[in-house]
Design a protein around this motif. Structure first.
Motif, PDB file in Angstrom:
ATOM      1  N   GLY A  14       0.788  -1.223   0.000  1.00 40.40           N
ATOM      2  CA  GLY A  14       0.000   0.000   0.000  1.00 40.40           C
ATOM      3  C   GLY A  14       0.815   1.265   0.000  1.00 40.40           C
ATOM      4  N   GLY A  15       2.114   1.119   0.181  1.00 46.65           N
ATOM      5  CA  GLY A  15       2.997   2.274   0.220  1.00 46.65           C
ATOM      6  C   GLY A  15       3.445   2.712  -1.151  1.00 46.65           C
ATOM      7  N   SER A  16       4.370   3.667  -1.153  1.00 38.98           N
ATOM      8  CA  SER A  16       4.846   4.256  -2.407  1.00 38.98           C
ATOM      9  C   SER A  16       6.360   4.357  -2.414  1.00 38.98           C
ATOM     10  N   LEU A  17       6.909   4.304  -3.591  1.00 36.66           N
ATOM     11  CA  LEU A  17       8.326   4.576  -3.837  1.00 36.66           C
ATOM     12  C   LEU A  17       8.438   5.296  -5.164  1.00 36.66           C
ATOM     13  N   ARG A  18       9.513   6.054  -5.305  1.00 43.06           N
ATOM     14  CA  ARG A  18       9.779   6.724  -6.570  1.00 43.06           C
ATOM     15  C   ARG A  18      11.171   6.355  -7.028  1.00 43.06           C
ATOM     16  N   LEU A  19      11.249   5.828  -8.226  1.00 43.06           N
ATOM     17  CA  LEU A  19      12.533   5.477  -8.832  1.00 43.06           C
ATOM     18  C   LEU A  19      12.956   6.569  -9.803  1.00 43.06           C
ATOM     19  N   SER A  20      14.248   6.798  -9.828  1.00 40.35           N
ATOM     20  CA  SER A  20      14.818   7.774 -10.762  1.00 40.35           C
ATOM     21  C   SER A  20      15.957   7.151 -11.531  1.00 40.35           C
ATOM     22  N   SER A  61      -0.265  -5.174 -15.010  1.00 42.62           N
ATOM     23  CA  SER A  61      -0.216  -5.357 -13.557  1.00 42.62           C
ATOM     24  C   SER A  61       0.054  -4.054 -12.809  1.00 42.62           C
ATOM     25  N   VAL A  62       0.525  -3.014 -13.504  1.00 44.05           N
ATOM     26  CA  VAL A  62       0.849  -1.768 -12.812  1.00 44.05           C
ATOM     27  C   VAL A  62      -0.032  -0.602 -13.244  1.00 44.05           C
ATOM     28  N   LYS A  63      -0.881  -0.815 -14.212  1.00 45.97           N
ATOM     29  CA  LYS A  63      -1.753   0.265 -14.681  1.00 45.97           C
ATOM     30  C   LYS A  63      -2.596   0.810 -13.534  1.00 45.97           C
ATOM     31  N   GLY A  64      -2.670   2.119 -13.472  1.00 49.27           N
ATOM     32  CA  GLY A  64      -3.433   2.768 -12.414  1.00 49.27           C
ATOM     33  C   GLY A  64      -2.671   2.937 -11.120  1.00 49.27           C
ATOM     34  N   ARG A  65      -1.501   2.317 -11.001  1.00 46.28           N
ATOM     35  CA  ARG A  65      -0.701   2.424  -9.778  1.00 46.28           C
ATOM     36  C   ARG A  65       0.644   3.102 -10.023  1.00 46.28           C
ATOM     37  N   PHE A  66       1.236   2.854 -11.169  1.00 49.65           N
ATOM     38  CA  PHE A  66       2.546   3.400 -11.492  1.00 49.65           C
ATOM     39  C   PHE A  66       2.410   4.491 -12.541  1.00 49.65           C
ATOM     40  N   THR A  67       3.275   5.487 -12.453  1.00 45.54           N
ATOM     41  CA  THR A  67       3.302   6.565 -13.432  1.00 45.54           C
ATOM     42  C   THR A  67       4.737   6.834 -13.859  1.00 45.54           C
ATOM     43  N   ILE A  68       4.965   6.798 -15.145  1.00 47.82           N
ATOM     44  CA  ILE A  68       6.296   7.070 -15.684  1.00 47.82           C
ATOM     45  C   ILE A  68       6.342   8.503 -16.199  1.00 47.82           C
ATOM     46  N   SER A  69       7.506   9.111 -16.088  1.00 52.91           N
ATOM     47  CA  SER A  69       7.684  10.457 -16.607  1.00 52.91           C
ATOM     48  C   SER A  69       9.117  10.619 -17.113  1.00 52.91           C
ATOM     49  N   ASN A  82       2.811   3.683  -6.693  1.00 59.15           N
ATOM     50  CA  ASN A  82       1.867   3.813  -5.597  1.00 59.15           C
ATOM     51  C   ASN A  82       1.132   2.501  -5.366  1.00 59.15           C
ATOM     52  N   ASN A  83       0.544   2.392  -4.211  1.00 49.32           N
ATOM     53  CA  ASN A  83      -0.242   1.202  -3.869  1.00 49.32           C
ATOM     54  C   ASN A  83       0.546  -0.076  -4.164  1.00 49.32           C
ATOM     55  N   LEU A  84       1.763  -0.107  -3.692  1.00 50.80           N
ATOM     56  CA  LEU A  84       2.639  -1.253  -3.940  1.00 50.80           C
ATOM     57  C   LEU A  84       2.101  -2.504  -3.274  1.00 50.80           C
ATOM     58  N   ASN A  85       2.386  -3.635  -3.877  1.00 50.41           N
ATOM     59  CA  ASN A  85       2.035  -4.915  -3.287  1.00 50.41           C
ATOM     60  C   ASN A  85       3.245  -5.847  -3.369  1.00 50.41           C
ATOM     61  N   PRO A  86       3.241  -6.930  -2.599  1.00 48.79           N
ATOM     62  CA  PRO A  86       4.419  -7.815  -2.571  1.00 48.79           C
ATOM     63  C   PRO A  86       4.808  -8.351  -3.951  1.00 48.79           C
ATOM     64  N   GLU A  87       3.864  -8.461  -4.862  1.00 52.30           N
ATOM     65  CA  GLU A  87       4.181  -8.952  -6.210  1.00 52.30           C
ATOM     66  C   GLU A  87       5.032  -7.953  -6.999  1.00 52.30           C
ATOM     67  N   ASP A  88       5.164  -6.736  -6.493  1.00 52.32           N
ATOM     68  CA  ASP A  88       6.023  -5.743  -7.142  1.00 52.32           C
ATOM     69  C   ASP A  88       7.490  -5.894  -6.726  1.00 52.32           C
ATOM     70  N   THR A  89       7.758  -6.766  -5.796  1.00 45.19           N
ATOM     71  CA  THR A  89       9.134  -6.985  -5.348  1.00 45.19           C
ATOM     72  C   THR A  89       9.981  -7.508  -6.503  1.00 45.19           C
ATOM     73  N   ALA A  90      11.045  -6.799  -6.808  1.00 52.06           N
ATOM     74  CA  ALA A  90      11.911  -7.156  -7.924  1.00 52.06           C
ATOM     75  C   ALA A  90      13.089  -6.194  -7.987  1.00 52.06           C
ATOM     76  N   ASN A  91      14.029  -6.538  -8.853  1.00 52.84           N
ATOM     77  CA  ASN A  91      15.094  -5.607  -9.197  1.00 52.84           C
ATOM     78  C   ASN A  91      14.621  -4.802 -10.399  1.00 52.84           C
ATOM     79  N   TYR A  92      14.563  -3.503 -10.252  1.00 54.40           N
ATOM     80  CA  TYR A  92      14.033  -2.631 -11.299  1.00 54.40           C
ATOM     81  C   TYR A  92      15.192  -2.066 -12.108  1.00 54.40           C
ATOM     82  N   LEU A  93      15.092  -2.259 -13.397  1.00 56.60           N
ATOM     83  CA  LEU A  93      16.174  -1.896 -14.319  1.00 56.60           C
ATOM     84  C   LEU A  93      15.739  -0.736 -15.205  1.00 56.60           C
ATOM     85  N   CYS A  94      16.573   0.267 -15.247  1.00 59.24           N
ATOM     86  CA  CYS A  94      16.343   1.387 -16.149  1.00 59.24           C
ATOM     87  C   CYS A  94      16.777   1.000 -17.562  1.00 59.24           C
TER      88      CYS A  94
END
Length: 120
Positions: A14-20, A61-69, A82-94
Motif C-alpha cells: 500500500g505504500g509508495s516509492l519513486r525510482l529515478s 499489472s501496474v496500470k493505475g498504480r505506477f506513473t512514468i515520466s 503507488n499502492n505497492l504490493n508484494p508482487e512488485d518486489t523485484a530488481n528494477y532496471l532502467c
C-alpha cells in the motif's frame, strides 16, 4: 551512455516509492526510456516505457498504480509507484534506447538496477 538508477528500497504493501534514472548523456530525439523488472526465478518483464512522443506503455499489472515520466532533456526517466504490493518486489532496471535510423536499430542501454522490496 551509462544509466544510473536510484530510489529503490523497502516499502509496506500500500505504500509508495519513486525510482529515478539518469543517463550520462541525452538519449536524443526518437528515443525510448523506461523501466523493466526482474524477480528471482522469473523472466525480465516490461513495467513502463515512454518514447519521447509522450506515449506510454504500461504492464497490465501496474496500470493505475505506477506513473512514468521523462524530462525534456531526454536524460532522465522516473517511475512513481503507488499502492505497492508484494508482487512488485523485484530488481528494477532502467532502460534506454536511441532512435532507429531506417533499418538500423537504435542502441540499447541498461542500468544496473535498483531493488524494490514490498512487505505484506
Amino acid at each position: 551512455v551509462q544509466l544510473q538508477a536510484s530510489g529503490g528500497g523497502l516499502a509496506q504493501a500500500g505504500g509508495s516509492l519513486r525510482l529515478s534514472c539518469r543517463a550520462s548523456d541525452s538519449m536524443g530525439d526518437g528515443s525510448i526510456m523506461g523501466w523493466y523488472r526482474q524477480a528471482p526465478g522469473k523472466q525480465r518483464e516490461m513495467v513502463a516505457i515512454m518514447p519521447d512522443d509522450g506515449s506510454v506503455n504500461y504492464a497490465d499489472s501496474v496500470k493505475g498504480r505506477f506513473t512514468i515520466s521523462r524530462d525534456n532533456a531526454k536524460t532522465a526517466v522516473d517511475l512513481q509507484m503507488n499502492n505497492l504490493n508484494p508482487e512488485d518486489t523485484a530488481n528494477y532496471l532502467c532502460y534506454a534506447k536511441s532512435r532507429d535510423w531506417g533499418m538500423i536499430r537504435g542502441m540499447e542501454f541498461w542500468g544496473k538496477g535498483t531493488q524494490v522490496t514490498v512487505s505484506s
